[in-house]
Design an enzyme around this catalytic site. Structure first.
Site, short mmCIF file in Angstrom:
data_model
loop_
_atom_site.label_atom_id
_atom_site.label_comp_id
_atom_site.label_asym_id
_atom_site.label_seq_id
_atom_site.Cartn_x
_atom_site.Cartn_y
_atom_site.Cartn_z
N HIS A 240 0.83 -1.20 0.00
CA HIS A 240 0.00 0.00 0.00
C HIS A 240 0.87 1.26 0.00
O HIS A 240 2.06 1.23 0.34
CB HIS A 240 -0.93 0.01 1.21
CG HIS A 240 -0.19 -0.05 2.52
ND1 HIS A 240 0.48 1.01 3.07
CD2 HIS A 240 0.00 -1.09 3.38
CE1 HIS A 240 1.03 0.67 4.21
NE2 HIS A 240 0.77 -0.61 4.42
N ASP B 191 3.91 -4.57 3.81
CA ASP B 191 5.35 -4.85 3.83
C ASP B 191 5.63 -6.26 4.32
O ASP B 191 6.57 -6.91 3.86
CB ASP B 191 6.09 -3.82 4.69
CG ASP B 191 5.52 -3.70 6.09
OD1 ASP B 191 4.49 -4.33 6.39
OD2 ASP B 191 6.11 -2.95 6.91
#
Length: 555
Positions: free
Chosen positions: A174, A456
């Site tokens: 994102h 992540d």
């Protein structure tokens, strides 16, 4: 008379005594000359050195007068970015980073008026515009922020002209978000999360993207995603909310991929169908909105009626294959390694103690608040670090924590506990990807473009499992792409290509590093990738399948 004349003409024999004196005098002169020569040798060498120095200076002066270029050193193809101070131009070069004010011996080419290139001349000059030394904490933080750059492109879609692109699979992190943690007893950074086209950073499609939200009910979203806001709307961001910077990052990503995959390779036609697109997102507004932003600028024509987004409940995208005790075991071992490394770092501990005194909380409470998450938001948005009546958190505190993160990444690669965790954590998504690729290689036309909007903690294990050890930690808006190509000469041969943030990393993977590069492009045989996912992954655990690797205890 004759006797007298004969005596005058005949040579008179030299007496022995006079001859001996002459020899002695001659030898003495020679010795004196030799002695004087050796005594003056040092002065002679000095004179020669001085002469050479004068000649060298003369040549340099004359070359400067002839107009030798004094431009900074570096590969012309290196991507240049401006970060932080606008006077600092950073050149990223594949494989290495040069230190500041590095002295390079480089060839400088002089261009002639007729367009020909003159003979190169080597010169020593100071390069004032190079990247800081590798693993510099501040430089790495700038890269992590990934501020929108309209000139930032990539190598996606590059292959020999006779190869045909069959399918693309994209995993993204994102975009820029508000912190997930707050530093105790400090004021949160005042970041506005509403989308305003006239505010920087912006994008030419941002206004249309906002207006298009009205047609969202036409879309097909899995039920857990229906209750998530599709656009950020808070004047003061909520925890973890996507910022306007994050939206623009993925509008730019979609722009670039549109130019490559849609315009150039015609991967999706103008009348694309729902079956040709596969989209999956976790149940967070930041991942859902990031995925929509990328699709909006990527697709030939964004149509909510054709959009279907599937919900993925797991951040590692393990779907129905999440039961893996050994994966959890290696994760616990990795967390123990992180703890042991942290307690050994005395500078980090002193930093936390100092910061705890500033904010007025116990050190343990500050450490548990993960202050680097909040400090990165201040850093990326150019907001001053928090202050209290006891002082201010400063750049030195930030640098110390960030430096430890970089040290932790090096230690993680060395210990390889995370690598074993990554292999088991990412096998389900890798197996799903390779299965879809295999169907397309066999002639299927469904799901030729797949998008996974993730975090992540999704992208980082994938990089590790693939063996890409030199990759940086996933930045905001990071993208990991798998391309499958078909040979034009033999349609039975298919190849895979892997790119990370626009860089071709195929040859860096553990399964393709030993293969020769096809032409000038990094293409790896698809069968090699298939064997890696289906068989080679399990060899590390002395197993032959995913279930056995997940349940067999290895000591």
């Amino acid at each position: 008379m004759r006797a007298t004349l004969s005596a005058l003409l005949s040579p008179t024999p030299e007496p022995r005594k006079e001859r001996a004196n002459w020899k002695s005098s001659h030898n003495g002169s020679v010795k004196t000359c030799v002695t004087m020569l050796f005594r003056s040798r040092f002065l002679f060498l000095l004179a020669v050195a001085a002469l050479l120095a004068v000649l060298s200076l003369s040549l340099q002066f004359s070359s400067t007068r002839r107009g030798v270029s004094m431009r900074p050193a570096g590969d012309r193809r290196a991507r240049e970015r401006r970060v932080g101070n606008p006077r600092w131009r950073v050149q990223e070069k594949p494989g290495s980073r040069n230190g500041p004010r590095a002295v390079h011996l480089i060839p400088v080419a002089q261009s002639k008026e007729d367009g020909m290139v003159a003979k190169t001349r080597k010169r020593i000059l100071v390069d004032l515009y190079t990247a800081p030394p590798s693993l510099d904490p501040i430089y790495e933080a700038y890269l992590y922020c990934n501020m929108p750059n309209k000139t930032d492109r990539g190598l996606e879609g590059h292959a020999p002209p006779d190869y045909r692109l069959l399918s693309v699979h994209v995993m993204i992190r994102h975009g820029d978000r508000y912190p997930l943690y707050a530093i105790p007893k400090t004021k949160a950074p005042a970041i506005d999360c509403t989308l305003i086209p006239g505010r920087e950073p912006s994008h030419r499609l941002l206004e249309d993207f906002i207006k298009n939200r009205n047609d969202a009910p036409k879309g097909q979203l899995d039920s857990p995603l229906n209750n998530i806001a599709l656009l950020s709307s808070h004047t003061i961001c909520e925890m973890g909310e996507l910022t306007q910077t994050g939206v623009v990052q993925h509008l730019l990503n979609g722009d670039h991929l549109h130019d490559t995959y849609i315009k150039k390779h015609k991967l999706l036609p103008d009348n694309w169908t729902t079956k040709q697109l596969y989209v999956e997102s976790t149940g967070k507004s930041r991942t859902l909105e990031s995925g929509l932003a990328l699709l909006y600028s990527l697709l030939p024509k964004f149509d909510w009626g054709k959009i279907r987004i599937r919900h993925q409940w797991s951040t590692i995208f393990c779907s129905n294959s999440c039961d893996c005790p050994m994966r959890n075991h290696y994760l616990e071992e990795e967390q123990r390694r992180q703890y042991n490394l942290r307690v050994k770092n005395s500078l980090l501990e002193r930093t936390y103690i100092d910061m705890a005194k500033i904010v007025g909380v116990p050190t343990r409470q500050l450490r548990a608040a993960n202050p680097i998450d909040s400090l990165l938001c201040h850093f990326c948005h150019n907001v001053s670090f928090p202050c209290t009546e006891h002082g201010c958190i400063n750049l030195d505190h930030f640098r110390a924590i960030k430096a430890h993160q970089l040290e932790d990444e090096r230690d993680r690669q060395k210990k390889r506990l995370y690598y074993k965790y990554a292999l088991l954590a990412t096998h389900p998504i890798l197996n799903q990807t390779v299965t879809r690729m295999q169907r397309i290689a066999q002639g299927r036309k469904d799901e030729i473009f797949a998008l996974y909007s993730a975090h992540d903690v999704t992208v980082a294990p994938l990089l590790s499992a693939l063996g890409i050890t030199n990759a940086s930690f996933p930045r905001f808006g990071a993208r990991l792409i798998f391309e499958i190509w078909q040979s034009g000469k033999d349609k039975r041969k298919n190849f895979v290509r892997i790119l990370y943030n626009g860089d071709d990393v195929t040859s860096q993977t553990s399964f393709c590093s030993g293969h020769k590069v096809q032409s000038k492009q990094h293409l790896c045989p698809f069968e090699t990738f298939l064997n890696f996912v289906r068989k080679d992954v399990f060899a590390v655990f002395n197993s032959t399948n995913y279930y056995d690797a997940c349940h067999r205890r290895v000591f």
